[in-house]
Motif scaffolding. Structure first.
Motif, short mmCIF file in Angstrom:
data_model
loop_
_atom_site.label_atom_id
_atom_site.label_comp_id
_atom_site.label_asym_id
_atom_site.label_seq_id
_atom_site.Cartn_x
_atom_site.Cartn_y
_atom_site.Cartn_z
N ASN A 1 50.32 26.34 6.82
CA ASN A 1 50.72 27.02 5.59
C ASN A 1 51.94 27.91 5.81
OD1 ASN A 1 48.87 26.27 3.37
ND2 ASN A 1 47.29 26.98 4.78
N VAL B 1 52.92 25.21 -2.49
CA VAL B 1 52.18 26.02 -1.53
C VAL B 1 50.67 25.83 -1.68
CG1 VAL B 1 54.00 27.72 -1.24
CG2 VAL B 1 52.28 28.08 -3.02
N THR C 1 54.38 35.40 -2.76
CA THR C 1 55.66 34.85 -2.34
C THR C 1 56.35 34.12 -3.49
OG1 THR C 1 54.89 34.61 -0.06
CG2 THR C 1 56.80 33.30 -0.70
N VAL D 1 53.43 36.18 6.21
CA VAL D 1 52.50 35.12 6.60
C VAL D 1 51.45 35.63 7.59
CG1 VAL D 1 54.13 33.25 6.15
CG2 VAL D 1 54.12 34.34 8.40
N GLN E 1 45.72 33.09 0.20
CA GLN E 1 46.14 32.58 -1.11
C GLN E 1 46.94 33.64 -1.86
OE1 GLN E 1 42.25 31.56 -2.55
NE2 GLN E 1 42.44 29.41 -1.93
N LEU F 1 48.30 33.59 7.30
CA LEU F 1 48.44 32.14 7.14
C LEU F 1 48.39 31.44 8.49
CD1 LEU F 1 51.27 31.83 4.46
CD2 LEU F 1 48.81 32.02 4.11
N ARG G 1 50.50 33.64 -0.65
CA ARG G 1 51.29 32.54 -1.20
C ARG G 1 51.66 32.80 -2.66
NH1 ARG G 1 47.60 27.61 0.51
NH2 ARG G 1 46.14 29.25 1.14
N VAL H 1 55.27 27.65 3.43
CA VAL H 1 55.88 28.81 2.78
C VAL H 1 57.32 28.99 3.27
CG1 VAL H 1 55.83 31.33 2.63
CG2 VAL H 1 53.73 30.02 2.29
#
Length: 221
Positions: free
Chosen positions: A183, A136, A159, A176, A153, A179, A156, A187
């Motif tokens: 990205n 990621v 996650t 997300v 960030q 994101l 991610r 993910v």
């Protein structure tokens, strides 16, 4: 409980909506006051408008809150009957949760945040976690304090942390929202791969920018 194969909601409704059963949002819902079964191995996207109870739903299923009418059951067992030890086992081995607010410890590094979760089950080695962070594209942030990361960030990192346990269902509340499409796809690919390897389900909520799952079953909250 060896495995959770089904999560069933029967006539479930948050207490805050009591008395509003005739209102349009509740009447339109495909979840509230309905009979809905989430099955292990299938992926679900729960689309919601703001204020319709998506975070409440995640908290109900995870056992953090019980301010609802109706029932929620795992494999036919009403979750209100579960004791503390049973919930501890469920949260360690059967249901993973990524809350909307992420709940990272800002003063700890990314790797330290993940290690707190991973130590409960020794799910992955440090090398494997670094590989997930690389996937990621935040492996260069592993030693940085989480509070200094951008929100994207942090999503991610959170996650990866959520994946660091065995699970039958992983519940992701707006995972997300910060994101971009690229990205998001990265993910989504990691989450769906890990879930598929375990024969597990992904249940993701969204009020707009949603996790790019392939052919999910969609429910409107």
């Amino acid at each position: 409980m060896d495995r959770i194969d089904t999560i069933t909601l029967e006539a479930t409704l948050p207490d805050v909506f009591a008395g509003a059963e005739a209102d349009e949002p509740v009447c339109r819902s495909e979840v509230w006051r309905r009979s809905v079964t989430l099955r292990r191995g299938e992926n679900y996207l729960i689309m919601a408008e703001s204020g319709t109870g998506k975070s409440s739903l995640c908290s109900f299923i995870y056992g953090n809150r019980s301010d609802y009418s109706g029932t929620i059951s795992f494999n036919g067992t009403d979750i209100r009957s579960l004791g503390i030890a049973e919930w501890c086992d469920i949260r360690r081995r059967h249901i993973a949760l990524l809350p909307q607010e992420m709940r990272l410890f800002g003063e700890l590094t990314v790797m330290e945040n993940i290690a707190i979760k991973n130590r409960l089950t020794d799910r992955y080695s440090e090398r494997e976690i670094m590989a997930m962070l690389q996937e990621v594209e935040i492996d260069h942030k592993a030693g940085q304090r989480a509070g200094l990361l951008s929100i994207g960030q942090q999503q991610r990192a959170a996650t990866v942390r959520a994946l660091c346990q065995p699970f039958d269902f992983i519940i992701l509340d707006e995972p997300v929202s910060h994101l971009d499409a690229r990205n998001n796809g990265i993910v989504a690919a990691m989450v769906t791969r890990v879930a598929a390897e375990a024969g597990a389900s992904v249940v993701a909520t969204s009020v707009g920018n949603h996790l790019l799952l392939e052919s999910p079953l969609t429910l409107n909250l």
